[in-house]
Write an enzyme that holds these catalytic residues in place. Structure first.
Site, PDB file in Angstrom:
ATOM      1  N   VAL A  12       0.838  -1.213   0.000  1.00  0.00           N
ATOM      2  CA  VAL A  12       0.000   0.000   0.000  1.00  0.00           C
ATOM      3  C   VAL A  12       0.871   1.260   0.000  1.00  0.00           C
ATOM      4  O   VAL A  12       0.607   2.214  -0.741  1.00  0.00           O
ATOM      5  CB  VAL A  12      -0.963  -0.002   1.209  1.00  0.00           C
ATOM      6  CG1 VAL A  12      -1.774   1.280   1.239  1.00  0.00           C
ATOM      7  CG2 VAL A  12      -1.893  -1.205   1.154  1.00  0.00           C
ATOM      8  N   GLY A  36       9.351  -5.058   3.052  1.00  0.00           N
ATOM      9  CA  GLY A  36       9.222  -4.338   1.783  1.00  0.00           C
ATOM     10  C   GLY A  36      10.356  -4.659   0.824  1.00  0.00           C
ATOM     11  O   GLY A  36      11.244  -5.469   1.129  1.00  0.00           O
ATOM     12  N   ALA A  70       4.411   1.894   7.821  1.00  0.00           N
ATOM     13  CA  ALA A  70       5.313   0.855   8.325  1.00  0.00           C
ATOM     14  C   ALA A  70       4.698   0.160   9.533  1.00  0.00           C
ATOM     15  O   ALA A  70       4.345   0.809  10.514  1.00  0.00           O
ATOM     16  CB  ALA A  70       6.642   1.496   8.724  1.00  0.00           C
ATOM     17  N   TYR A 137      -2.474  -7.823  16.665  1.00  0.00           N
ATOM     18  CA  TYR A 137      -2.321  -6.915  15.522  1.00  0.00           C
ATOM     19  C   TYR A 137      -3.373  -5.804  15.600  1.00  0.00           C
ATOM     20  O   TYR A 137      -3.048  -4.609  15.622  1.00  0.00           O
ATOM     21  CB  TYR A 137      -2.443  -7.699  14.201  1.00  0.00           C
ATOM     22  CG  TYR A 137      -2.648  -6.812  13.008  1.00  0.00           C
ATOM     23  CD1 TYR A 137      -1.668  -5.896  12.628  1.00  0.00           C
ATOM     24  CD2 TYR A 137      -3.829  -6.862  12.263  1.00  0.00           C
ATOM     25  CE1 TYR A 137      -1.868  -5.050  11.547  1.00  0.00           C
ATOM     26  CE2 TYR A 137      -4.032  -6.028  11.178  1.00  0.00           C
ATOM     27  CZ  TYR A 137      -3.054  -5.123  10.823  1.00  0.00           C
ATOM     28  OH  TYR A 137      -3.250  -4.287   9.759  1.00  0.00           O
ATOM     29  N   LEU A 184      -6.084 -13.835   0.428  1.00  0.00           N
ATOM     30  CA  LEU A 184      -6.817 -14.729  -0.461  1.00  0.00           C
ATOM     31  C   LEU A 184      -6.487 -14.535  -1.947  1.00  0.00           C
ATOM     32  O   LEU A 184      -6.119 -15.499  -2.625  1.00  0.00           O
ATOM     33  CB  LEU A 184      -8.333 -14.534  -0.223  1.00  0.00           C
ATOM     34  CG  LEU A 184      -9.234 -15.372  -1.121  1.00  0.00           C
ATOM     35  CD1 LEU A 184      -9.035 -16.852  -0.866  1.00  0.00           C
ATOM     36  CD2 LEU A 184     -10.704 -14.988  -0.906  1.00  0.00           C
ATOM     37  N   ARG A 275      -9.961 -20.867   9.622  1.00  0.00           N
ATOM     38  CA  ARG A 275      -8.755 -20.238  10.160  1.00  0.00           C
ATOM     39  C   ARG A 275      -9.159 -19.522  11.457  1.00  0.00           C
ATOM     40  O   ARG A 275     -10.165 -18.818  11.476  1.00  0.00           O
ATOM     41  CB  ARG A 275      -8.236 -19.222   9.127  1.00  0.00           C
ATOM     42  CG  ARG A 275      -6.856 -18.697   9.400  1.00  0.00           C
ATOM     43  CD  ARG A 275      -6.340 -17.915   8.220  1.00  0.00           C
ATOM     44  NE  ARG A 275      -7.074 -16.661   8.011  1.00  0.00           N
ATOM     45  CZ  ARG A 275      -6.778 -15.761   7.067  1.00  0.00           C
ATOM     46  NH1 ARG A 275      -5.771 -15.975   6.244  1.00  0.00           N
ATOM     47  NH2 ARG A 275      -7.472 -14.667   6.938  1.00  0.00           N
ATOM     48  N   GLY A 277      -9.963 -17.146  14.299  1.00  0.00           N
ATOM     49  CA  GLY A 277     -10.158 -15.696  14.401  1.00  0.00           C
ATOM     50  C   GLY A 277     -10.825 -15.047  13.208  1.00  0.00           C
ATOM     51  O   GLY A 277     -10.952 -13.821  13.184  1.00  0.00           O
TER      52      GLY A 277
HETATM   53  N1  UDP Z   1      -8.832 -17.279   2.853  1.00  0.00           N
HETATM   54  C1  UDP Z   1      -8.921 -18.561   2.317  1.00  0.00           C
HETATM   55  N2  UDP Z   1      -7.805 -19.109   1.758  1.00  0.00           N
HETATM   56  C2  UDP Z   1      -6.597 -18.446   1.720  1.00  0.00           C
HETATM   57  C3  UDP Z   1      -6.522 -17.159   2.255  1.00  0.00           C
HETATM   58  C4  UDP Z   1      -7.665 -16.597   2.824  1.00  0.00           C
HETATM   59  O1  UDP Z   1      -9.980 -19.165   2.342  1.00  0.00           O
HETATM   60  O2  UDP Z   1      -5.621 -19.025   1.208  1.00  0.00           O
HETATM   61  C5  UDP Z   1     -10.041 -16.652   3.425  1.00  0.00           C
HETATM   62  C6  UDP Z   1      -9.887 -16.187   4.863  1.00  0.00           C
HETATM   63  O3  UDP Z   1     -10.204 -17.229   5.757  1.00  0.00           O
HETATM   64  C7  UDP Z   1     -10.877 -15.021   4.912  1.00  0.00           C
HETATM   65  C8  UDP Z   1     -10.846 -14.455   3.495  1.00  0.00           C
HETATM   66  O4  UDP Z   1     -10.286 -15.480   2.667  1.00  0.00           O
HETATM   67  O5  UDP Z   1     -12.176 -15.500   5.165  1.00  0.00           O
HETATM   68  C9  UDP Z   1      -9.960 -13.216   3.355  1.00  0.00           C
HETATM   69  O6  UDP Z   1      -8.703 -13.504   3.966  1.00  0.00           O
HETATM   70  P1  UDP Z   1      -7.462 -12.558   3.823  1.00  0.00           P
HETATM   71  O7  UDP Z   1      -6.317 -13.201   4.562  1.00  0.00           O
HETATM   72  O8  UDP Z   1      -7.226 -12.234   2.377  1.00  0.00           O
HETATM   73  O9  UDP Z   1      -7.884 -11.208   4.534  1.00  0.00           O
HETATM   74  P2  UDP Z   1      -8.457 -10.924   6.015  1.00  0.00           P
HETATM   75  O10 UDP Z   1      -9.940 -10.794   5.860  1.00  0.00           O
HETATM   76  O11 UDP Z   1      -8.053 -12.040   6.910  1.00  0.00           O
HETATM   77  O12 UDP Z   1      -7.809  -9.641   6.365  1.00  0.00           O
END
Ligand code: UDP
Length: 322
Positions: A12, A36, A70, A137, A184, A275, A277
């Site tokens: 970004v 970076g 950063a 985070y 994703l 995943r 959280g």
């Molecule tokens: N996700 C997934 N497979 C991946 C990466 C992410 O299914 O390889 C899902 C993740 O569980 C979430 C969505 O995609 O529901 C977006 O995840 P990302 O990590 O891109 O962004 P976040 O929403 O966590 O900031």
């Protein structure tokens, strides 16, 4: 304006630095290159390799404002190493704010995050909703937001926090290049590029229409535009907080389908456990920034976002390809 962009060698930060240069600003990038890439710093920007804890020396040259990107930004890593996140994200920012005060720099635009809200009570999320971050985070970013509010009142700081939802897409050749890729869209595109055999879908039993998580994807160029408006809107003694998303949610399955359409690749997807959280739905109301700063997403279709990401991924790994 003469601007310091911390983290301007990242995804970004490099796009915003490029846009600031296009608008005629003078840009210095400060980045320690921990995540970076030096070649992502856009042509025309001065580059200082270093930590935000050393910003004092750079700022003593005289700057009008800081755009602060950063940070450590991996949710999973923050759970395993909370100290690292508090030290970098809060400790580092406190040092930066101190250096700004000493140098007489009174304006800051800060990269905050949807992770400050945690599991939402309602959707779309508005800025006045409760902030209950579910991981270090989000908590460390929220602590910076809280500090900015206090410093605006105490020292007259002019601050804007932008709470990003899911940033995606590319701006020319400026794209995501994470050593550990958790997001994703890049993970799906890596399958189309032949770098992975399949993409894991983290959970298909969520309470959503197709069972997969819904997220609000915002094009990085629209996000960058919001930073230009935020910079112009910085007002002494005020800390403004804005959500930044496109206002529409797409499921993981929908994202994979659009990536198949854009790339023409079948992209095998395998359902995997949830995943930890991940909230089921995260969608922003960006009504406040639209109303107050006149911002509007120009690239709202997922197809457009993914198509730009795909173009970015097919260009050589250099941020200077615009
Ligand atoms: N996700 C997934 N497979 C991946 C990466 C992410 O299914 O390889 C899902 C993740 O569980 C979430 C969505 O995609 O529901 C977006 O995840 P990302 O990590 O891109 O962004 P976040 O929403 O966590 O900031």
């Amino acid at each position: 304006m003469k601007l310091l962009v911390t983290g301007g060698a990242g995804y970004v930060g490099s796009v915003v630095a490029a846009r600031l240069l296009e608008e005629g600003h003078e840009v210095t990038v400060l980045d320690d290159l921990s995540t970076g890439h030096a070649d992502a710093v856009p042509d025309g920007a001065a580059f200082v390799r270093g930590s935000i804890t050393e910003a004092g020396e750079v700022l003593s040259a005289g700057f009008d404002a800081v755009l602060h990107f950063a940070a450590k930004s991996l949710v999973g890593e923050s759970v395993d190493k909370p100290g690292l996140y508090w030290a970098h994200n809060l400790g580092g920012t406190l040092a930066l704010l101190d250096a700004m005060r000493q140098a007489g720099v009174g304006r800051i635009v800060f990269s905050s995050t949807a992770a400050t809200y945690g599991e939402p009570e309602r959707t779309p999320i508005v800025e006045t909703d409760p902030t209950r971050p579910g991981n270090p985070y989000g908590a460390s970013k929220l602590a910076v937001d809280t500090t900015l509010t206090a410093f605006a009142g105490l020292y007259g700081l002019a601050a804007v926090s932008l709470r990003y939802f899911n940033v995606a897409g590319a701006y020319g050749a400026f794209r995501e290049r994470h050593a550990v890729e958790t997001h994703l869209i890049p993970n799906v595109l890596k399958v189309a590029l032949g770098e992975r055999e399949s993409v894991s879908v983290f959970g298909a039993d969520y309470p959503t229409p197709d069972g997969t998580c819904i997220r609000d994807y915002i094009h990085v160029a629209d996000l960058a535009q919001a930073h230009l408006l935020a910079l112009a809107a910085c007002t002494e003694r005020r800390h403004r907080i804005y959500n930044l998303g496109s206002g529409s949610g797409f499921s993981v399955k929908e994202v994979v389908d659009v990536c198949r359409e854009v790339t023409g690749h079948e992209i095998p997807a395998v359902v995997a456990p949830r995943r930890a959280g991940d909230p089921a739905v995260l969608v922003a109301s960006s009504e406040k920034i639209q109303r107050e700063l006149g911002w509007k997403a120009a690239r709202t279709t997922l197809h457009e976002i993914v198509a730009d990401a795909w173009t970015g991924w097919q260009t050589p790994e250099s941020g200077r390809g615009l």
